[in-house]
Design an enzyme around this catalytic site. Sequence first.
Site, PDB file in Angstrom:
ATOM      1  N   MET A  27      -8.102   0.439  -1.648  1.00 32.67           N
ATOM      2  CA  MET A  27      -9.185  -0.747  -1.219  1.00 32.67           C
ATOM      3  C   MET A  27     -10.658  -0.126  -0.648  1.00 32.67           C
ATOM      4  O   MET A  27     -11.209  -0.817   0.047  1.00 32.67           O
ATOM      5  CB  MET A  27      -8.561  -1.867  -0.477  1.00 32.67           C
ATOM      6  CG  MET A  27      -7.442  -2.294  -0.880  1.00 32.67           C
ATOM      7  SD  MET A  27      -7.087  -4.149  -0.464  1.00 32.67           S
ATOM      8  CE  MET A  27      -6.688  -4.033   1.327  1.00 32.67           C
ATOM      9  N   HIS A  34      -6.054   8.480   2.677  1.00 32.25           N
ATOM     10  CA  HIS A  34      -6.119   8.347   1.340  1.00 32.25           C
ATOM     11  C   HIS A  34      -6.228   9.674   0.505  1.00 32.25           C
ATOM     12  O   HIS A  34      -5.818  10.014  -0.472  1.00 32.25           O
ATOM     13  CB  HIS A  34      -7.593   7.277   1.103  1.00 32.25           C
ATOM     14  CG  HIS A  34      -7.439   6.108   1.409  1.00 32.25           C
ATOM     15  ND1 HIS A  34      -8.309   5.537   2.485  1.00 32.25           N
ATOM     16  CD2 HIS A  34      -6.562   4.914   1.075  1.00 32.25           C
ATOM     17  CE1 HIS A  34      -7.918   4.284   2.766  1.00 32.25           C
ATOM     18  NE2 HIS A  34      -7.044   4.026   1.733  1.00 32.25           N
ATOM     19  N   ASP A 147       2.180   1.679   4.790  1.00 35.99           N
ATOM     20  CA  ASP A 147       2.603   0.451   4.163  1.00 35.99           C
ATOM     21  C   ASP A 147       4.048   0.545   3.502  1.00 35.99           C
ATOM     22  O   ASP A 147       4.396   0.298   2.134  1.00 35.99           O
ATOM     23  CB  ASP A 147       1.638  -0.111   3.384  1.00 35.99           C
ATOM     24  CG  ASP A 147       0.289  -0.336   3.730  1.00 35.99           C
ATOM     25  OD1 ASP A 147       0.076  -1.042   4.488  1.00 35.99           O
ATOM     26  OD2 ASP A 147      -0.518   0.357   3.522  1.00 35.99           O
ATOM     27  N   GLN A 150       5.378  -2.408   1.320  1.00 35.35           N
ATOM     28  CA  GLN A 150       4.516  -2.368   0.215  1.00 35.35           C
ATOM     29  C   GLN A 150       5.157  -1.472  -0.839  1.00 35.35           C
ATOM     30  O   GLN A 150       5.405  -1.668  -2.057  1.00 35.35           O
ATOM     31  CB  GLN A 150       3.127  -2.184   0.302  1.00 35.35           C
ATOM     32  CG  GLN A 150       2.120  -1.877  -0.886  1.00 35.35           C
ATOM     33  CD  GLN A 150       0.835  -1.650  -0.529  1.00 35.35           C
ATOM     34  OE1 GLN A 150       0.202  -2.750  -0.260  1.00 35.35           O
ATOM     35  NE2 GLN A 150       0.318  -0.340  -0.461  1.00 35.35           N
ATOM     36  N   VAL A 173      -0.587   9.764   7.836  1.00 34.23           N
ATOM     37  CA  VAL A 173      -1.611  10.543   8.318  1.00 34.23           C
ATOM     38  C   VAL A 173      -2.140  10.005   9.766  1.00 34.23           C
ATOM     39  O   VAL A 173      -2.393   8.865   9.770  1.00 34.23           O
ATOM     40  CB  VAL A 173      -2.766  11.064   7.526  1.00 34.23           C
ATOM     41  CG1 VAL A 173      -3.561  11.912   8.112  1.00 34.23           C
ATOM     42  CG2 VAL A 173      -2.337  11.467   6.200  1.00 34.23           C
ATOM     43  N   LEU A 181      -3.860   6.650  10.753  1.00 36.12           N
ATOM     44  CA  LEU A 181      -5.077   6.183   9.943  1.00 36.12           C
ATOM     45  C   LEU A 181      -5.009   4.919   9.271  1.00 36.12           C
ATOM     46  O   LEU A 181      -3.975   4.702   8.606  1.00 36.12           O
ATOM     47  CB  LEU A 181      -5.591   7.290   8.993  1.00 36.12           C
ATOM     48  CG  LEU A 181      -5.929   8.661   9.950  1.00 36.12           C
ATOM     49  CD1 LEU A 181      -6.391   9.644   8.619  1.00 36.12           C
ATOM     50  CD2 LEU A 181      -6.797   8.488  10.889  1.00 36.12           C
ATOM     51  N   SER A 183      -7.898   1.934   7.590  1.00 33.47           N
ATOM     52  CA  SER A 183      -9.495   1.338   7.346  1.00 33.47           C
ATOM     53  C   SER A 183      -9.777   0.505   8.459  1.00 33.47           C
ATOM     54  O   SER A 183     -10.980   0.169   8.816  1.00 33.47           O
ATOM     55  CB  SER A 183      -9.820   0.770   5.815  1.00 33.47           C
ATOM     56  OG  SER A 183      -9.286   1.846   4.889  1.00 33.47           O
ATOM     57  N   ARG A 184      -8.715  -0.329   9.015  1.00 29.84           N
ATOM     58  CA  ARG A 184      -9.200  -1.299   9.876  1.00 29.84           C
ATOM     59  C   ARG A 184      -9.310  -0.876  11.339  1.00 29.84           C
ATOM     60  O   ARG A 184      -9.745  -1.495  12.337  1.00 29.84           O
ATOM     61  CB  ARG A 184      -7.822  -2.358   9.884  1.00 29.84           C
ATOM     62  CG  ARG A 184      -7.747  -3.070   8.805  1.00 29.84           C
ATOM     63  CD  ARG A 184      -6.906  -4.135   8.874  1.00 29.84           C
ATOM     64  NE  ARG A 184      -6.652  -5.232   7.795  1.00 29.84           N
ATOM     65  CZ  ARG A 184      -5.919  -5.393   6.758  1.00 29.84           C
ATOM     66  NH1 ARG A 184      -5.273  -4.408   6.404  1.00 29.84           N
ATOM     67  NH2 ARG A 184      -6.564  -6.290   5.822  1.00 29.84           N
TER      68      ARG A 184
HETATM   69  O1  PAF Z   1      -2.633  -0.283   0.155  1.00 28.80           O
HETATM   70  C1  PAF Z   1      -3.654  -0.884  -0.520  1.00 28.80           C
HETATM   71  O2  PAF Z   1      -4.682  -0.417  -0.090  1.00 28.80           O
HETATM   72  C2  PAF Z   1      -3.358  -1.964  -1.282  1.00 28.80           C
HETATM   73  O3  PAF Z   1      -2.484  -2.835  -0.910  1.00 28.80           O
HETATM   74  C3  PAF Z   1      -3.551  -1.751  -2.739  1.00 28.80           C
HETATM   75  C4  PAF Z   1      -2.048  -0.964  -3.022  1.00 28.80           C
HETATM   76  C5  PAF Z   1      -4.562  -0.735  -3.286  1.00 28.80           C
HETATM   77  C6  PAF Z   1      -3.508  -2.948  -3.690  1.00 28.80           C
HETATM   78  O4  PAF Z   1      -4.482  -3.855  -3.506  1.00 28.80           O
END
Ligand code: PAF
Length: 273
Positions: A27, A34, A147, A150, A173, A181, A183-184
């Site tokens: 995102m 990332h 995550d 997820q 990381v 780490l 983004s929030r």
């Molecule tokens: O983990 C994320 O950044 C998001 O949930 C993803 C996998 C890019 C889906 O929008």
Amino acid sequence: MEILTTPQELQQTRATLKGSVGFVPTMGALHKGHLSLIEKSVKENDFTIVSIFVNPTQFLPGEDFNKYPRKLEADKEICKRAKVDLLFTPTKESIYFEDEVLVKAPKVKGYILEGHFRPGHFDGVLQIVNKLLNLTRPTRAYFGKKDAQQLYLVQKMVREFYLPTKIVGCEIVRDSDGLALSSRNIYLSPQERDIALQIPRSLKRAVKLIQQGERDSKKIKEEMLKLLKPIRVEYVEIVDREFNFLEQIQPSNTIILVAGYVGSTRLIDNVWI
Ligand code: PAF
């Protein structure tokens, strides 16, 4: 690096790639977490595709969709330097349809933990990940273990929809102070960041207890909660790799998860045992 903004462009360009393809969905607001996924993909595949899309369908009403950090120009530079081949940056209008066919998260595993506190979140995640996997048709797709639920649900979808992609889970990381780490993290004031460190500390404490022979999940959670006092905890839970709740730690098959708020910032973290 080529930048593509429509699904049609991506499909056409993907069809010209001969060799293995790695895919990193994001995102944006890219950080070293990332980057570690991107670097792994570049190393393991002939081509790497990264997507940047703040997916509206995975945010609940009242969540931070509008204020979620957007840093497209800096992200492009990071991708270019990391030797990404294709960067996909769709708009909502280009990738979603009116009254479209929906993917639903599983009724149980999609509605516990994160799914309990963010009901519908994983429907949105699986909806977009399914589209992105179909567009990129990757050999491997890279997801962070931070995550964890997820990652599990994407793996489950890929298995149950017979998608021809290997899902690769990548290590969390952390900053030098231990905070995972995210983004929030930029939402945190210095004082809040200090408080947030209780989350990785509580996970470290759990690991230590397990190393000392503790196997009782209840006792481990109690000890963790003592350290998590300054945090508005949503859950501290211990599950196996299939997200079944565990009363006893199973070495090599356990994930300990924490979610909670520091101020108005929601943070998650976990450790894999
Ligand atoms: O983990 C994320 O950044 C998001 O949930 C993803 C996998 C890019 C889906 O929008």
